[in-house]
Design an enzyme around this catalytic site. Sequence first.
Site, short mmCIF file in Angstrom:
data_model
loop_
_atom_site.label_atom_id
_atom_site.label_comp_id
_atom_site.label_asym_id
_atom_site.label_seq_id
_atom_site.Cartn_x
_atom_site.Cartn_y
_atom_site.Cartn_z
CB VAL A 1 -3.65 0.17 6.19
CG1 VAL A 1 -4.19 -0.97 7.03
CG2 VAL A 1 -3.55 -0.24 4.72
CB CYS B 1 -0.92 0.02 1.21
SG CYS B 1 -1.84 1.56 1.40
CE LYS C 1 -10.56 -3.78 4.69
NZ LYS C 1 -11.35 -2.54 4.50
CB SER D 1 -0.92 8.29 4.78
OG SER D 1 -1.49 9.04 3.72
#
Length: 624
Positions: free
Chosen positions: A67, A27, A54, A81
Amino acid sequence: MSEKHLQTGDELPAFGEKLRLFAMRFCPYAERSILVLNAKKIPYDHIFINLDQKPEWIFNFSPKGTVPALEYEQGKGIFDSNIINYYLDEKYPEVSLQPTNPLRKAQDKMLVEQLTGAQSAYYTAAFNSPALEPSMVETYHKGLEIVQKELEVRNTKFLHGDEPGLVDYTIWPFLERFEALPLLGKQEFAIDKSKYQGLTKYIEEMKNVPAVKAYYLSPETHAKYIESRAKGNPDYNMLDTSAVCCMRPRKKKGIKELKGRYKCLYNKNREQIQESQHNISVLYFGVVILKKRNIFIDKSNRINRSFQGYKTAASFFRRRTLNLSLFSVLHILINMITSTLSFAMHILLSSYKILEPVRQVVEYVLPYTYRKMANKAIKGGVNFNGKHLRKGDALPPYNGKLRIYNMRYCPYAQRTILALIAKDIDFEVVNVHTQDKPEWLTRKSAFGKVPSLEIKEDVCIYESLVTVEYIDEVYSQRPLLSKDPVIKAYDKIIVEAAGPLHTMFFKLVKAPETITEDNINAYKKALIFIQEQLKSRSTAYFGGDEPGYADYMIWPWLERLYALQDKYETAKFDGAEYKLLNEYVANMLNDPAVSIYLVPKDVLLKVYEAYKTEKFPDYDLLTQ
Protein backbone atom coordinates in the site's frame (compact mmCIF):
# COMPACT_ATOMS: atom_id res chain seq x y z
CA MET A 1 -14.98 5.61 7.35
CA SER A 2 -14.15 2.44 9.26
CA GLU A 3 -10.71 1.98 10.82
CA LYS A 4 -11.08 -1.80 10.46
CA HIS A 5 -8.29 -3.48 8.50
CA LEU A 6 -9.56 -6.16 6.12
CA GLN A 7 -7.65 -9.41 5.90
CA THR A 8 -7.47 -12.81 4.21
CA GLY A 9 -10.95 -14.10 3.46
CA ASP A 10 -12.70 -10.72 3.67
CA GLU A 11 -14.66 -9.72 0.60
CA LEU A 12 -13.88 -6.60 -1.36
CA PRO A 13 -16.52 -3.95 -0.56
CA ALA A 14 -18.61 -2.73 -3.47
CA PHE A 15 -17.11 0.08 -5.51
CA GLY A 16 -18.79 3.38 -4.67
CA GLU A 17 -18.11 5.34 -7.88
CA LYS A 18 -15.43 7.45 -6.13
CA LEU A 19 -11.69 7.05 -6.12
CA ARG A 20 -10.74 4.36 -3.65
CA LEU A 21 -7.43 4.18 -1.79
CA PHE A 22 -6.13 0.97 -0.26
CA ALA A 23 -3.99 1.86 2.74
CA MET A 24 -2.83 0.83 6.20
CA ARG A 25 -3.61 3.29 8.99
CA PHE A 26 -0.04 3.49 10.31
CA CYS A 27 1.79 3.34 6.97
CA PRO A 28 3.67 6.60 6.21
CA TYR A 29 3.66 5.92 2.47
CA ALA A 30 -0.11 5.44 2.40
CA GLU A 31 -0.47 8.63 4.47
CA ARG A 32 1.28 10.57 1.70
CA SER A 33 -1.57 9.79 -0.70
CA ILE A 34 -4.25 10.39 1.94
CA LEU A 35 -2.81 13.87 2.53
CA VAL A 36 -2.76 14.68 -1.18
CA LEU A 37 -6.37 13.54 -1.59
CA ASN A 38 -7.35 15.66 1.41
CA ALA A 39 -5.40 18.70 0.25
CA LYS A 40 -6.90 18.58 -3.24
CA LYS A 41 -10.37 17.95 -1.76
CA ILE A 42 -10.95 14.97 -4.03
CA PRO A 43 -13.88 12.74 -2.95
CA TYR A 44 -12.59 9.26 -2.13
CA ASP A 45 -13.16 6.14 -0.07
CA HIS A 46 -10.45 4.23 1.72
CA ILE A 47 -10.02 0.60 2.69
CA PHE A 48 -7.44 -0.37 5.28
CA ILE A 49 -5.48 -3.58 4.71
CA ASN A 50 -3.94 -5.99 7.20
CA LEU A 51 -0.45 -6.32 5.70
CA ASP A 52 0.30 -9.56 7.56
CA GLN A 53 -2.86 -11.31 6.40
CA LYS A 54 -3.59 -9.64 3.09
CA PRO A 55 -6.97 -10.12 1.42
CA GLU A 56 -6.62 -11.97 -1.88
CA TRP A 57 -8.05 -9.15 -4.00
CA ILE A 58 -5.44 -6.55 -2.99
CA PHE A 59 -3.09 -8.13 -5.57
CA ASN A 60 -5.50 -7.04 -8.31
CA PHE A 61 -4.58 -3.46 -7.53
CA SER A 62 -1.02 -3.83 -6.23
CA PRO A 63 0.90 -6.84 -7.62
CA LYS A 64 3.20 -7.02 -4.57
CA GLY A 65 0.35 -6.47 -2.14
CA THR A 66 1.84 -3.19 -0.91
CA VAL A 67 0.00 0.00 0.00
CA PRO A 68 -0.98 2.54 -1.06
CA ALA A 69 -2.84 1.46 -4.17
CA LEU A 70 -5.40 3.66 -5.90
CA GLU A 71 -8.46 2.30 -7.67
CA TYR A 72 -9.02 5.16 -10.11
CA GLU A 73 -11.76 3.32 -12.01
CA GLN A 74 -13.64 0.21 -10.98
CA GLY A 75 -11.20 -2.68 -11.18
CA LYS A 76 -8.30 -0.51 -12.38
CA GLY A 77 -5.48 0.53 -10.09
CA ILE A 78 -2.06 2.09 -9.78
CA PHE A 79 0.32 1.80 -6.85
CA ASP A 80 3.36 3.42 -5.14
CA SER A 81 2.81 6.66 -3.23
CA ASN A 82 4.90 8.88 -5.51
CA ILE A 83 3.30 7.51 -8.69
CA ILE A 84 -0.18 7.92 -7.21
CA ASN A 85 0.46 11.47 -6.00
CA TYR A 86 1.89 12.73 -9.28
CA TYR A 87 -1.04 11.12 -11.07
CA LEU A 88 -3.51 12.86 -8.75
CA ASP A 89 -1.83 16.22 -9.17
CA GLU A 90 -1.95 16.00 -12.96
CA LYS A 91 -5.39 14.44 -13.23
CA TYR A 92 -6.97 16.95 -10.83
CA PRO A 93 -5.14 20.24 -11.53
CA GLU A 94 -7.64 22.55 -9.81
CA VAL A 95 -5.44 22.65 -6.69
CA SER A 96 -1.89 22.25 -7.94
CA LEU A 97 0.65 20.96 -5.42
CA GLN A 98 3.77 21.18 -7.59
CA PRO A 99 5.83 24.23 -8.53
CA THR A 100 5.64 25.38 -12.14
CA ASN A 101 9.40 25.91 -12.31
CA PRO A 102 11.06 22.67 -13.54
CA LEU A 103 14.21 23.32 -11.51
CA ARG A 104 12.28 23.81 -8.27
CA LYS A 105 10.28 20.70 -9.07
CA ALA A 106 13.53 18.75 -9.43
CA GLN A 107 14.89 20.27 -6.21
CA ASP A 108 11.76 19.12 -4.37
CA LYS A 109 12.31 15.56 -5.60
CA MET A 110 15.99 15.68 -4.58
CA LEU A 111 15.03 16.91 -1.10
CA VAL A 112 12.70 13.95 -0.66
CA GLU A 113 15.51 11.65 -1.78
CA GLN A 114 17.94 13.22 0.69
CA LEU A 115 15.64 12.30 3.57
CA THR A 116 15.61 8.56 2.72
CA GLY A 117 18.62 7.90 5.00
CA ALA A 118 16.76 9.39 7.95
CA GLN A 119 13.72 7.27 7.11
CA SER A 120 15.84 4.10 7.08
CA ALA A 121 17.32 5.06 10.46
CA TYR A 122 13.79 5.53 11.82
CA TYR A 123 12.72 2.05 10.71
CA THR A 124 15.80 0.48 12.29
CA ALA A 125 15.33 2.37 15.57
CA ALA A 126 11.62 1.59 15.72
CA PHE A 127 11.48 -2.03 14.59
CA ASN A 128 15.00 -3.47 14.77
CA SER A 129 16.81 -1.56 17.51
CA PRO A 130 19.55 -4.21 18.07
CA ALA A 131 20.83 -3.39 14.55
CA LEU A 132 21.00 0.36 15.26
CA GLU A 133 24.45 1.86 14.74
CA PRO A 134 25.84 5.33 15.60
CA SER A 135 26.25 6.11 11.89
CA MET A 136 22.48 5.70 11.44
CA VAL A 137 21.78 8.29 14.13
CA GLU A 138 24.24 10.59 12.38
CA THR A 139 22.47 10.03 9.05
CA TYR A 140 19.12 10.75 10.72
CA HIS A 141 20.26 14.14 12.03
CA LYS A 142 21.94 14.96 8.73
CA GLY A 143 18.55 14.51 7.06
CA LEU A 144 16.87 16.81 9.57
CA GLU A 145 19.58 19.43 9.05
CA ILE A 146 19.07 19.28 5.28
CA VAL A 147 15.33 19.96 5.66
CA GLN A 148 15.96 22.83 8.10
CA LYS A 149 18.61 24.37 5.84
CA GLU A 150 16.26 24.15 2.86
CA LEU A 151 13.54 25.94 4.85
CA GLU A 152 16.04 28.71 5.63
CA VAL A 153 17.16 29.01 2.01
CA ARG A 154 13.63 29.15 0.68
CA ASN A 155 12.53 31.51 3.47
CA THR A 156 8.91 30.38 3.20
CA LYS A 157 6.37 29.08 5.70
CA PHE A 158 6.32 25.69 4.02
CA LEU A 159 8.77 24.10 1.60
CA HIS A 160 6.31 24.64 -1.24
CA GLY A 161 5.64 28.28 -0.31
CA ASP A 162 2.90 29.98 1.67
CA GLU A 163 0.82 26.80 1.45
CA PRO A 164 1.99 23.19 1.68
CA GLY A 165 2.70 21.35 -1.55
CA LEU A 166 3.58 17.87 -2.70
CA VAL A 167 7.07 18.06 -1.19
CA ASP A 168 5.59 18.90 2.23
CA TYR A 169 2.98 16.14 2.12
CA THR A 170 5.65 13.66 0.99
CA ILE A 171 8.08 14.21 3.87
CA TRP A 172 5.50 14.96 6.59
CA PRO A 173 4.41 11.38 7.46
CA PHE A 174 7.95 10.58 8.59
CA LEU A 175 8.37 13.81 10.56
CA GLU A 176 5.11 12.90 12.31
CA ARG A 177 6.52 9.49 13.28
CA PHE A 178 9.99 10.74 14.24
CA GLU A 179 8.43 12.37 17.31
CA ALA A 180 7.45 8.94 18.64
CA LEU A 181 11.01 7.62 18.92
CA PRO A 182 11.97 9.43 22.18
CA LEU A 183 8.85 7.90 23.79
CA LEU A 184 10.35 4.50 23.00
CA GLY A 185 13.59 5.29 24.79
CA LYS A 186 15.45 6.53 21.70
CA GLN A 187 16.40 9.94 23.07
CA GLU A 188 19.18 10.30 20.50
CA PHE A 189 16.42 10.77 17.89
CA ALA A 190 14.78 13.70 19.69
CA ILE A 191 14.22 16.82 17.60
CA ASP A 192 15.72 19.37 20.00
CA LYS A 193 14.08 22.77 19.63
CA SER A 194 17.31 24.61 20.49
CA LYS A 195 19.09 22.90 17.60
CA TYR A 196 16.15 22.65 15.20
CA GLN A 197 14.29 25.88 15.83
CA GLY A 198 13.26 26.33 12.19
CA LEU A 199 12.30 22.70 11.74
CA THR A 200 10.21 22.51 14.94
CA LYS A 201 8.35 25.66 13.87
CA TYR A 202 7.67 24.01 10.51
CA ILE A 203 6.41 20.84 12.23
CA GLU A 204 3.94 22.83 14.34
CA GLU A 205 2.73 24.72 11.25
CA MET A 206 2.16 21.41 9.42
CA LYS A 207 0.09 20.03 12.30
CA ASN A 208 -2.38 22.87 11.78
CA VAL A 209 -2.81 22.27 8.04
CA PRO A 210 -6.39 20.96 7.53
CA ALA A 211 -5.29 18.06 5.29
CA VAL A 212 -2.80 16.94 7.94
CA LYS A 213 -5.02 17.63 10.94
CA ALA A 214 -7.78 15.37 9.60
CA TYR A 215 -5.44 12.32 9.57
CA TYR A 216 -2.86 13.18 12.24
CA LEU A 217 -1.99 10.72 15.01
CA SER A 218 -0.17 11.71 18.20
CA PRO A 219 3.37 10.49 19.01
CA GLU A 220 1.85 8.37 21.80
CA THR A 221 -0.42 6.57 19.32
CA HIS A 222 2.42 5.92 16.91
CA ALA A 223 4.58 4.67 19.79
CA LYS A 224 1.85 2.25 20.86
CA TYR A 225 1.57 0.80 17.34
CA ILE A 226 5.37 0.58 16.96
CA GLU A 227 5.59 -1.38 20.21
CA SER A 228 2.94 -3.85 19.05
CA ARG A 229 4.66 -4.38 15.73
CA ALA A 230 8.12 -4.70 17.29
CA LYS A 231 6.71 -7.53 19.46
CA GLY A 232 5.57 -9.34 16.33
CA ASN A 233 1.83 -8.74 16.74
CA PRO A 234 0.96 -5.40 15.10
CA ASP A 235 -2.34 -4.04 16.41
CA TYR A 236 -3.76 -2.76 13.13
CA ASN A 237 -7.22 -2.21 14.57
CA MET A 238 -6.27 -0.32 17.73
CA LEU A 239 -8.21 2.72 16.46
CA ASP A 240 -11.28 0.83 15.30
CA THR A 241 -14.19 1.65 17.62
CA SER A 242 -17.00 0.12 15.59
CA ALA A 243 -18.95 -2.52 17.47
CA VAL A 244 -19.76 -4.27 14.22
CA CYS A 245 -17.58 -3.97 11.15
CA CYS A 246 -19.40 -2.10 8.42
CA MET A 247 -17.61 -4.12 5.77
CA ARG A 248 -19.11 -7.06 3.98
CA PRO A 249 -18.90 -10.54 5.59
CA ARG A 250 -15.99 -12.86 4.97
CA LYS A 251 -15.98 -15.45 2.27
CA LYS A 252 -15.79 -19.11 3.15
CA LYS A 253 -12.31 -20.52 3.76
CA GLY A 254 -10.42 -22.31 1.02
CA ILE A 255 -10.40 -19.62 -1.65
CA LYS A 256 -7.53 -20.22 -4.06
CA GLU A 257 -4.78 -17.66 -4.38
CA LEU A 258 -5.18 -15.46 -7.44
CA LYS A 259 -2.88 -16.42 -10.27
CA GLY A 260 -0.81 -14.14 -12.41
CA ARG A 261 -0.72 -11.35 -9.82
CA TYR A 262 1.75 -9.29 -11.76
CA LYS A 263 -0.27 -9.27 -14.94
CA CYS A 264 -3.93 -9.23 -13.95
CA LEU A 265 -4.04 -5.55 -13.03
CA TYR A 266 -2.55 -4.45 -16.29
CA ASN A 267 -4.49 -6.80 -18.53
CA LYS A 268 -7.62 -5.09 -17.24
CA ASN A 269 -6.23 -1.80 -18.48
CA ARG A 270 -5.23 -3.17 -21.88
CA GLU A 271 -8.18 -1.67 -23.71
CA GLN A 272 -7.55 1.85 -22.38
CA ILE A 273 -3.80 1.71 -23.06
CA GLN A 274 -4.36 0.45 -26.61
CA GLU A 275 -6.88 3.21 -27.25
CA SER A 276 -4.41 5.87 -26.05
CA GLN A 277 -1.60 4.32 -28.06
CA HIS A 278 -3.85 4.31 -31.13
CA ASN A 279 -4.30 8.08 -30.80
CA ILE A 280 -0.52 8.51 -30.64
CA SER A 281 -0.08 6.17 -33.62
CA VAL A 282 -2.47 8.22 -35.76
CA LEU A 283 -0.21 11.26 -35.30
CA TYR A 284 2.91 9.21 -35.87
CA PHE A 285 1.46 7.69 -39.07
CA GLY A 286 1.52 11.07 -40.78
CA VAL A 287 5.20 11.45 -39.99
CA VAL A 288 5.94 7.94 -41.27
CA ILE A 289 4.25 8.70 -44.59
CA LEU A 290 6.38 11.83 -45.02
CA LYS A 291 9.53 9.90 -44.19
CA LYS A 292 8.71 7.18 -46.70
CA ARG A 293 8.28 9.84 -49.40
CA ASN A 294 11.84 10.98 -48.66
CA ILE A 295 10.76 14.41 -47.51
CA PHE A 296 12.72 14.10 -44.26
CA ILE A 297 16.25 12.85 -43.77
CA ASP A 298 16.47 9.56 -41.92
CA LYS A 299 18.02 9.73 -38.43
CA SER A 300 21.08 7.83 -39.63
CA ASN A 301 21.70 10.59 -42.19
CA ARG A 302 20.97 13.62 -40.06
CA ILE A 303 23.37 16.52 -40.38
CA ASN A 304 24.50 16.28 -36.80
CA ARG A 305 28.07 15.21 -36.89
CA SER A 306 29.76 18.52 -36.23
CA PHE A 307 32.25 19.35 -38.98
CA GLN A 308 31.25 16.23 -40.92
CA GLY A 309 27.86 17.77 -41.64
CA TYR A 310 28.54 18.86 -45.21
CA LYS A 311 30.08 15.51 -46.13
CA THR A 312 27.08 13.55 -44.81
CA ALA A 313 24.59 15.90 -46.40
CA ALA A 314 26.37 15.84 -49.75
CA SER A 315 26.39 12.03 -49.77
CA PHE A 316 22.72 11.92 -48.95
CA PHE A 317 21.95 14.59 -51.50
CA ARG A 318 23.71 12.68 -54.30
CA ARG A 319 21.82 9.49 -53.54
CA ARG A 320 18.36 11.03 -53.29
CA THR A 321 18.30 14.10 -55.55
CA LEU A 322 16.56 12.42 -58.45
CA ASN A 323 13.67 11.32 -56.22
CA LEU A 324 13.07 14.60 -54.41
CA SER A 325 10.62 17.37 -55.06
CA LEU A 326 11.75 20.99 -55.18
CA PHE A 327 10.33 21.46 -51.68
CA SER A 328 12.41 18.55 -50.39
CA VAL A 329 15.61 19.87 -51.95
CA LEU A 330 15.03 23.28 -50.38
CA HIS A 331 14.31 21.59 -47.04
CA ILE A 332 17.67 19.81 -47.12
CA LEU A 333 19.59 22.92 -48.17
CA ILE A 334 18.00 24.99 -45.41
CA ASN A 335 18.92 22.30 -42.87
CA MET A 336 22.52 22.33 -44.10
CA ILE A 337 22.82 26.10 -43.86
CA THR A 338 21.07 26.47 -40.50
CA SER A 339 23.01 23.59 -38.98
CA THR A 340 26.32 25.16 -39.99
CA LEU A 341 25.37 28.65 -38.84
CA SER A 342 23.95 27.34 -35.57
CA PHE A 343 27.13 25.34 -34.98
CA ALA A 344 29.24 28.48 -35.26
CA MET A 345 26.78 30.49 -33.16
CA HIS A 346 26.63 27.84 -30.44
CA ILE A 347 30.43 27.55 -30.25
CA LEU A 348 30.76 31.32 -29.85
CA LEU A 349 27.98 31.70 -27.32
CA SER A 350 28.90 28.70 -25.19
CA SER A 351 32.68 29.08 -25.27
CA TYR A 352 32.96 32.65 -24.04
CA LYS A 353 31.28 33.46 -20.74
CA ILE A 354 31.10 37.13 -21.64
CA LEU A 355 28.54 36.16 -24.27
CA GLU A 356 26.38 34.20 -21.83
CA PRO A 357 23.71 36.98 -21.63
CA VAL A 358 23.49 36.96 -25.44
CA ARG A 359 23.05 33.19 -25.45
CA GLN A 360 20.25 33.47 -22.87
CA VAL A 361 18.46 36.10 -24.95
CA VAL A 362 18.68 33.96 -28.08
CA GLU A 363 17.36 30.94 -26.22
CA TYR A 364 14.55 33.00 -24.73
CA VAL A 365 13.46 34.48 -28.08
CA LEU A 366 13.87 31.26 -30.09
CA PRO A 367 14.02 28.49 -27.49
CA TYR A 368 13.03 25.49 -29.57
CA THR A 369 14.63 26.58 -32.85
CA TYR A 370 17.96 27.51 -31.28
CA ARG A 371 18.21 24.34 -29.21
CA LYS A 372 17.26 22.05 -32.08
CA MET A 373 19.72 23.64 -34.53
CA ALA A 374 22.53 23.64 -31.99
CA ASN A 375 21.80 20.09 -30.93
CA LYS A 376 21.91 18.81 -34.50
CA ALA A 377 25.19 20.54 -35.07
CA ILE A 378 26.96 19.46 -31.88
CA LYS A 379 25.53 16.09 -30.84
CA GLY A 380 27.98 14.00 -32.84
CA GLY A 381 30.90 15.63 -31.03
CA VAL A 382 30.06 14.27 -27.55
CA ASN A 383 32.93 12.22 -26.14
CA PHE A 384 31.45 9.51 -23.94
CA ASN A 385 34.76 7.80 -23.32
CA GLY A 386 36.88 10.52 -21.74
CA LYS A 387 39.24 9.76 -18.89
CA HIS A 388 37.58 9.12 -15.52
CA LEU A 389 38.75 11.86 -13.16
CA ARG A 390 39.99 10.77 -9.75
CA LYS A 391 40.97 12.21 -6.41
CA GLY A 392 43.42 15.04 -7.02
CA ASP A 393 42.26 15.72 -10.58
CA ALA A 394 41.07 19.25 -11.28
CA LEU A 395 37.47 20.08 -12.15
CA PRO A 396 37.25 21.01 -15.86
CA PRO A 397 36.18 24.66 -16.43
CA TYR A 398 32.46 25.03 -17.06
CA ASN A 399 31.82 25.98 -20.69
CA GLY A 400 28.18 27.00 -20.55
CA LYS A 401 26.34 23.96 -21.86
CA LEU A 402 24.63 21.09 -20.11
CA ARG A 403 27.14 18.84 -18.41
CA ILE A 404 26.59 15.37 -17.03
CA TYR A 405 28.90 13.89 -14.40
CA ASN A 406 29.02 10.28 -15.45
CA MET A 407 30.68 6.91 -15.03
CA ARG A 408 30.84 5.10 -18.35
CA TYR A 409 29.56 1.78 -17.00
CA CYS A 410 26.95 3.09 -14.53
CA PRO A 411 23.40 1.99 -15.48
CA TYR A 412 21.83 4.89 -13.58
CA ALA A 413 23.93 7.49 -15.38
CA GLN A 414 23.16 5.75 -18.66
CA ARG A 415 19.49 6.57 -18.17
CA THR A 416 20.25 10.29 -18.31
CA ILE A 417 22.66 9.90 -21.24
CA LEU A 418 20.03 8.01 -23.27
CA ALA A 419 17.42 10.71 -22.63
CA LEU A 420 19.82 13.46 -23.69
CA ILE A 421 20.77 11.64 -26.89
CA ALA A 422 17.18 10.67 -27.76
CA LYS A 423 15.99 14.26 -27.38
CA ASP A 424 18.85 15.69 -29.50
CA ILE A 425 20.15 17.84 -26.65
CA ASP A 426 23.62 19.33 -26.76
CA PHE A 427 25.70 18.33 -23.73
CA GLU A 428 29.14 17.36 -22.55
CA VAL A 429 30.30 14.44 -20.41
CA VAL A 430 32.69 14.54 -17.47
CA ASN A 431 33.52 11.00 -16.41
CA VAL A 432 34.41 10.45 -12.75
CA HIS A 433 35.93 7.45 -11.02
CA THR A 434 33.28 6.40 -8.50
CA GLN A 435 35.71 4.22 -6.53
CA ASP A 436 38.28 7.01 -6.16
CA LYS A 437 36.11 10.12 -6.28
CA PRO A 438 37.52 13.59 -6.97
CA GLU A 439 37.11 15.95 -4.01
CA TRP A 440 34.82 18.34 -5.93
CA LEU A 441 32.18 15.69 -6.77
CA THR A 442 30.15 16.38 -3.61
CA ARG A 443 29.74 19.97 -4.83
CA LYS A 444 27.96 18.59 -7.86
CA SER A 445 26.05 15.75 -6.18
CA ALA A 446 25.08 15.74 -2.49
CA PHE A 447 25.55 11.97 -2.32
CA GLY A 448 28.79 11.99 -4.31
CA LYS A 449 27.09 9.77 -6.88
CA VAL A 450 26.38 9.87 -10.59
CA PRO A 451 24.53 10.98 -12.57
CA SER A 452 24.51 14.65 -11.75
CA LEU A 453 23.32 17.13 -14.36
CA GLU A 454 24.82 20.63 -14.24
CA ILE A 455 22.32 22.96 -15.86
CA LYS A 456 24.15 26.16 -14.91
CA GLU A 457 27.50 26.60 -13.25
CA ASP A 458 27.23 25.00 -9.78
CA VAL A 459 23.49 24.42 -10.24
CA CYS A 460 23.06 20.65 -10.39
CA ILE A 461 20.28 18.12 -10.16
CA TYR A 462 20.93 14.48 -9.44
CA GLU A 463 19.27 11.05 -9.20
CA SER A 464 18.65 9.50 -12.62
CA LEU A 465 14.83 9.63 -12.68
CA VAL A 466 14.83 13.22 -11.43
CA THR A 467 17.27 14.32 -14.14
CA VAL A 468 15.35 12.55 -16.91
CA GLU A 469 11.99 14.00 -15.88
CA TYR A 470 13.58 17.46 -15.69
CA ILE A 471 15.08 17.05 -19.17
CA ASP A 472 11.77 15.88 -20.60
CA GLU A 473 9.90 18.85 -19.17
CA VAL A 474 12.41 21.55 -20.13
CA TYR A 475 13.22 20.29 -23.63
CA SER A 476 9.91 19.75 -25.39
CA GLN A 477 11.22 18.02 -28.53
CA ARG A 478 10.39 14.32 -28.72
CA PRO A 479 8.55 13.87 -25.39
CA LEU A 480 9.53 10.70 -23.55
CA LEU A 481 6.67 10.71 -21.03
CA SER A 482 3.05 10.57 -22.18
CA LYS A 483 0.80 13.55 -21.48
CA ASP A 484 -1.91 11.11 -20.41
CA PRO A 485 -1.70 10.82 -16.59
CA VAL A 486 -2.73 7.14 -16.62
CA ILE A 487 -0.18 6.06 -19.24
CA LYS A 488 2.48 8.14 -17.49
CA ALA A 489 1.66 6.38 -14.21
CA TYR A 490 1.90 2.95 -15.83
CA ASP A 491 5.25 3.85 -17.42
CA LYS A 492 6.57 4.69 -13.96
CA ILE A 493 5.09 1.46 -12.58
CA ILE A 494 7.01 -0.51 -15.23
CA VAL A 495 10.22 1.22 -14.13
CA GLU A 496 9.44 0.46 -10.49
CA ALA A 497 8.57 -3.17 -11.25
CA ALA A 498 11.97 -3.67 -12.91
CA GLY A 499 13.66 -3.40 -9.49
CA PRO A 500 14.46 -7.14 -9.27
CA LEU A 501 16.55 -6.75 -12.44
CA HIS A 502 18.74 -4.25 -10.59
CA THR A 503 19.12 -6.64 -7.67
CA MET A 504 20.02 -9.58 -9.90
CA PHE A 505 22.58 -7.58 -11.87
CA PHE A 506 24.41 -6.21 -8.84
CA LYS A 507 24.46 -9.60 -7.13
CA LEU A 508 25.84 -11.28 -10.26
CA VAL A 509 28.73 -8.86 -10.66
CA LYS A 510 29.58 -8.48 -6.98
CA ALA A 511 28.52 -11.59 -5.07
CA PRO A 512 26.74 -14.26 -7.15
CA GLU A 513 26.96 -16.69 -4.24
CA THR A 514 24.42 -14.55 -2.34
CA ILE A 515 21.65 -15.04 -4.92
CA THR A 516 18.63 -16.73 -3.32
CA GLU A 517 15.57 -18.52 -4.71
CA ASP A 518 13.56 -15.44 -3.82
CA ASN A 519 15.91 -13.28 -5.95
CA ILE A 520 15.53 -15.68 -8.88
CA ASN A 521 11.74 -15.84 -8.60
CA ALA A 522 11.44 -12.05 -8.33
CA TYR A 523 13.74 -11.66 -11.35
CA LYS A 524 11.67 -14.03 -13.50
CA LYS A 525 8.41 -12.39 -12.42
CA ALA A 526 9.79 -8.99 -13.36
CA LEU A 527 10.85 -10.25 -16.81
CA ILE A 528 7.44 -11.81 -17.41
CA PHE A 529 5.76 -8.64 -16.17
CA ILE A 530 7.75 -6.51 -18.64
CA GLN A 531 6.89 -8.91 -21.44
CA GLU A 532 3.18 -8.89 -20.54
CA GLN A 533 3.18 -5.11 -20.63
CA LEU A 534 4.72 -5.12 -24.10
CA LYS A 535 2.10 -7.61 -25.22
CA SER A 536 -0.75 -5.54 -23.79
CA ARG A 537 0.41 -2.40 -25.61
CA SER A 538 0.93 -4.17 -28.95
CA THR A 539 3.75 -1.80 -29.90
CA ALA A 540 7.45 -2.26 -30.58
CA TYR A 541 8.34 -0.19 -27.52
CA PHE A 542 6.58 1.01 -24.39
CA GLY A 543 6.75 4.47 -25.92
CA GLY A 544 4.94 3.31 -29.06
CA ASP A 545 6.78 3.18 -32.37
CA GLU A 546 9.94 4.58 -30.81
CA PRO A 547 11.37 4.21 -27.30
CA GLY A 548 10.07 6.41 -24.53
CA TYR A 549 10.63 6.98 -20.82
CA ALA A 550 9.97 3.42 -19.61
CA ASP A 551 12.15 1.94 -22.36
CA TYR A 552 15.20 4.08 -21.62
CA MET A 553 14.80 3.73 -17.85
CA ILE A 554 14.79 -0.09 -17.81
CA TRP A 555 17.18 -0.62 -20.75
CA PRO A 556 20.54 -0.26 -18.93
CA TRP A 557 19.80 -3.38 -16.85
CA LEU A 558 18.46 -5.40 -19.77
CA GLU A 559 21.62 -4.50 -21.71
CA ARG A 560 23.88 -5.75 -18.93
CA LEU A 561 21.88 -8.86 -18.10
CA TYR A 562 21.74 -9.73 -21.80
CA ALA A 563 25.54 -9.50 -21.91
CA LEU A 564 25.88 -11.69 -18.80
CA GLN A 565 23.64 -14.52 -20.06
CA ASP A 566 26.45 -16.66 -21.46
CA LYS A 567 28.42 -16.39 -18.22
CA TYR A 568 25.60 -16.83 -15.71
CA GLU A 569 22.77 -19.29 -16.19
CA THR A 570 20.69 -17.36 -13.66
CA ALA A 571 20.60 -14.28 -15.90
CA LYS A 572 19.20 -16.07 -18.95
CA PHE A 573 15.93 -15.03 -20.52
CA ASP A 574 16.08 -16.93 -23.80
CA GLY A 575 13.77 -19.53 -25.33
CA ALA A 576 10.13 -19.49 -26.29
CA GLU A 577 9.01 -18.23 -22.89
CA TYR A 578 10.71 -14.89 -23.50
CA LYS A 579 10.26 -14.63 -27.27
CA LEU A 580 8.63 -11.20 -27.21
CA LEU A 581 11.14 -9.87 -24.69
CA ASN A 582 14.04 -10.93 -26.90
CA GLU A 583 12.44 -9.25 -29.90
CA TYR A 584 12.18 -6.12 -27.77
CA VAL A 585 15.87 -6.32 -26.83
CA ALA A 586 16.76 -6.65 -30.53
CA ASN A 587 14.67 -3.57 -31.32
CA MET A 588 16.30 -1.59 -28.54
CA LEU A 589 19.79 -2.54 -29.72
CA ASN A 590 18.95 -0.93 -33.07
CA ASP A 591 17.73 2.31 -31.52
CA PRO A 592 20.16 5.16 -32.40
CA ALA A 593 20.38 6.46 -28.82
CA VAL A 594 21.10 2.99 -27.46
CA SER A 595 23.54 1.93 -30.18
CA ILE A 596 25.70 5.07 -29.98
CA TYR A 597 26.29 4.51 -26.23
CA LEU A 598 26.50 0.71 -26.28
CA VAL A 599 29.52 -0.82 -24.52
CA PRO A 600 31.10 -3.89 -26.18
CA LYS A 601 30.23 -7.08 -24.33
CA ASP A 602 33.85 -8.07 -23.66
CA VAL A 603 34.57 -4.67 -22.11
CA LEU A 604 31.51 -4.87 -19.85
CA LEU A 605 32.52 -8.31 -18.62
CA LYS A 606 36.08 -7.20 -17.94
CA VAL A 607 34.95 -4.19 -15.91
CA TYR A 608 32.43 -6.14 -13.86
CA GLU A 609 34.84 -9.00 -13.16
CA ALA A 610 37.05 -6.47 -11.37
CA TYR A 611 34.30 -5.78 -8.84
CA LYS A 612 34.95 -9.20 -7.30
CA THR A 613 38.55 -8.27 -6.50
CA GLU A 614 39.96 -5.63 -4.19
CA LYS A 615 41.38 -3.68 -7.14
CA PHE A 616 39.66 -0.72 -8.75
CA PRO A 617 38.06 -1.55 -12.13
CA ASP A 618 39.81 -0.04 -15.13
CA TYR A 619 37.16 2.49 -16.10
CA ASP A 620 39.27 3.86 -18.95
CA LEU A 621 39.24 0.80 -21.21
CA LEU A 622 37.31 2.81 -23.82
CA THR A 623 39.26 6.04 -23.42
CA GLN A 624 40.22 7.48 -26.79
